[in-house]
Motif scaffolding. Structure first.
Motif, mmCIF file in Angstrom:
data_model
loop_
_atom_site.group_PDB
_atom_site.id
_atom_site.type_symbol
_atom_site.label_atom_id
_atom_site.label_comp_id
_atom_site.label_asym_id
_atom_site.label_seq_id
_atom_site.Cartn_x
_atom_site.Cartn_y
_atom_site.Cartn_z
ATOM 1 N N LEU A 1 0.812 -1.217 0.000
ATOM 2 C CA LEU A 1 0.000 0.000 0.000
ATOM 3 C C LEU A 1 0.844 1.266 0.000
ATOM 4 C CD1 LEU A 1 -2.706 -1.060 2.609
ATOM 5 C CD2 LEU A 1 -2.960 -0.975 0.126
ATOM 6 N N THR A 2 2.164 1.117 -0.033
ATOM 7 C CA THR A 2 3.054 2.272 -0.008
ATOM 8 C C THR A 2 3.296 2.726 -1.440
ATOM 9 O OG1 THR A 2 4.073 1.395 1.997
ATOM 10 C CG2 THR A 2 5.285 3.106 0.819
ATOM 11 N N VAL A 3 2.502 3.720 -1.851
ATOM 12 C CA VAL A 3 2.452 4.141 -3.250
ATOM 13 C C VAL A 3 2.434 5.664 -3.324
ATOM 14 C CG1 VAL A 3 1.212 2.044 -3.923
ATOM 15 C CG2 VAL A 3 -0.084 4.091 -3.291
ATOM 16 N N PRO A 4 2.701 6.243 -4.502
ATOM 17 C CA PRO A 4 2.632 7.701 -4.650
ATOM 18 C C PRO A 4 1.219 8.217 -4.381
ATOM 19 C CG PRO A 4 3.696 6.661 -6.549
ATOM 20 C CD PRO A 4 3.083 5.566 -5.747
ATOM 21 N N LEU A 5 1.115 9.296 -3.637
ATOM 22 C CA LEU A 5 -0.203 9.872 -3.339
ATOM 23 C C LEU A 5 -0.896 10.439 -4.577
ATOM 24 C CD1 LEU A 5 -2.358 10.751 -1.266
ATOM 25 C CD2 LEU A 5 -1.046 12.861 -0.954
ATOM 26 N N PRO A 6 -0.231 11.237 -5.432
ATOM 27 C CA PRO A 6 -0.936 11.806 -6.596
ATOM 28 C C PRO A 6 -1.219 10.729 -7.642
ATOM 29 C CG PRO A 6 1.110 13.002 -6.109
ATOM 30 C CD PRO A 6 1.149 11.720 -5.347
ATOM 31 N N GLU A 7 -2.462 10.486 -7.921
ATOM 32 C CA GLU A 7 -2.844 9.546 -8.984
ATOM 33 C C GLU A 7 -4.201 9.967 -9.531
ATOM 34 O OE1 GLU A 7 -5.169 6.777 -8.645
ATOM 35 O OE2 GLU A 7 -5.841 7.331 -6.657
ATOM 36 N N PRO A 8 -4.563 9.524 -10.752
ATOM 37 C CA PRO A 8 -5.729 10.068 -11.439
ATOM 38 C C PRO A 8 -7.027 10.035 -10.646
ATOM 39 C CG PRO A 8 -4.425 8.779 -12.962
ATOM 40 C CD PRO A 8 -3.808 8.590 -11.607
#
Length: 424
Positions: free
Chosen positions: A62-69
């Motif tokens: 779940l450790t992923v970039p915050l900005p996403e579409p």
């Protein structure tokens, strides 16, 4: 004033770390492996900043970039809904407006995938970094468990499943299973009958951030490190060939300083060439007693709430993404919004006995990538911008940055985290 390191490189003899959360303490602890004398300064108490309010997930999946579409679609609806878990101040300041404009620019599939390639490098080393600390004497539990993400409607799971597909497409190994509402309640009896579907994410871990940072601080002290609480750092600059840390109680001179002060990082780092837009995403959390033990981490994506066990009969509930200045007063409506969102999803919670309410800012970067490495000023290093992943990435951040400071090597993940990068 310096020690000879690997290959003849001069390792700093004394380093001051600003910030006593998971990131700052891990930096200090890792530097001690190289024989460096450390002092950690904090404007409050050890681990009582963003680390304290964290749910405590150590979940690489779940450790992923915050900005996403999908943030654009969800964010617009959420901001317009006064009862939602995403909040903006009534009057946004110019700094926040600039930050949000940059954040929106990074909410594309192409940029998310590119950032995920970097997160994959970090995520592969998260458990090793924690294991190294615990094997060396950090005496705090780190429990293995699946994260259970629960939904009241099947359609709500589409966003999370799409995100997990992106994580897998980046080459990261994940194990995921779909559960019916009945299967989810069998796994977690605290779930209410409102839950219709759940996603089980296996192979993760969780901890109590307060207990872990306290144990980490104990180890820093046991290895002859110094931790000074309740001291405010007002500036950092070069003085007589060294780095001077200016504080409310005087100053400290050192061979190097690490700025790991969370949402307050821009106040100190901007003088040292760090231009990536940052802002505080404030979170609210509290502890609620349960009649039955929570089996493991429980995530309600639609409510933007993360729960984790606290002892045998309580859960820590963390929620809200409030774009607000770190020192702004708490908004009671934010806590009420979390209670309204989570109450129908749990059974057996003693809602009248909520304790330990907390509010604090999580340090966000506009591109969703942490800032770790040397600044433009010799001897001044940056360790921040982790957003919601400060607890998860703290030990690894400390290990990577300490290696660079002590040996001069730059591991691939550290080059990607360059604090001096340009953010378009």
């Amino acid at each position: 004033m310096r020690l000879a390191g690997r290959g003849g490189r001069m390792t700093p003899r004394r380093v001051v770390v600003v910030g006593a959360g998971m990131v700052g303490l891990s930096c200090a602890w890792s530097l001690q492996d190289y024989g460096v004398e450390v002092e950690v300064l904090d404007k409050g108490r050890v681990g009582r900043g963003a680390s304290w309010g964290n749910a405590g997930y150590v979940a690489p999946s779940l450790t992923v970039p915050l900005p996403e579409p999908s943030m654009l679609r969800f964010g617009l609806r959420a901001v317009l809904d006064p009862g939602s878990p995403v909040r903006l101040p009534v009057r946004a300041d110019t700094e926040l407006v600039r930050f949000l404009v940059r954040l929106v620019r990074h909410c594309t599939g192409r940029r998310w995938s590119r950032a995920m390639d970097g997160y994959r490098m970090l995520n592969a080393q998260i458990f090793d970094a924690f294991d190294a600390q615990r094997q060396a004497g950090v005496d705090a539990p780190l429990r293995e468990a699946a994260v259970l993400a629960a939904f009241t409607e099947a359609g709500q799971a589409a966003g999370l499943l799409h995100e997990l597909e992106g994580v897998a497409s980046a080459g990261q190994q994940i194990e995921v299973g779909l559960l019916t509402g009945a299967q989810a309640r069998a796994m977690e009896p605290n779930l209410s009958r409102e839950i219709a579907l759940a996603v089980r994410i296996d192979g993760q871990r969780y901890l109590d951030p307060g207990a872990y940072t306290a144990a980490l601080a104990d180890q820093v002290r046991a290895r002859n490190g110094k931790i000074t609480e309740n001291v405010t750092v007002t500036g950092v600059d070069r003085h007589a060939g060294r780095v001077r840390v200016r504080c409310a109680d005087g100053h400290r001179d050192a061979d190097a300083v690490i700025l790991a002060c969370g949402a307050w990082l821009p106040d100190l780092a901007s003088d040292h060439g760090v231009r990536v837009p940052q802002y505080g995403g404030r979170g609210y959390s509290f502890t609620v007693p349960l009649r039955r033990r929570l089996q493991g981490p429980l995530y309600f994506p639609a409510a933007r709430a993360a729960l984790a066990p606290r002892g045998a009969s309580a859960a820590r509930v963390t929620s809200i993404m409030e774009f607000q200045r770190p020192d702004a007063p708490p908004d009671r409506r934010a806590l009420a919004a979390t209670l309204r969102a989570v109450r129908p999803l749990l059974e057996g919670a003693e809602w009248r006995s909520v304790t330990d309410p907390w509010v604090g800012a999580r340090p966000l970067t506009a591109d969703g990538i942490p800032l770790v490495g040397p600044s433009a000023t010799d001897g001044v290093y940056i360790a921040g911008g982790h957003g919601m992943w400060g607890v998860t990435l703290g030990p690894l951040t400390g290990r990577l940055l300490a290696e660079h400071i002590a040996t001069g090597t730059t591991p691939a993940p550290l080059a990607w985290l360059d604090p001096l990068r340009k953010s378009h």
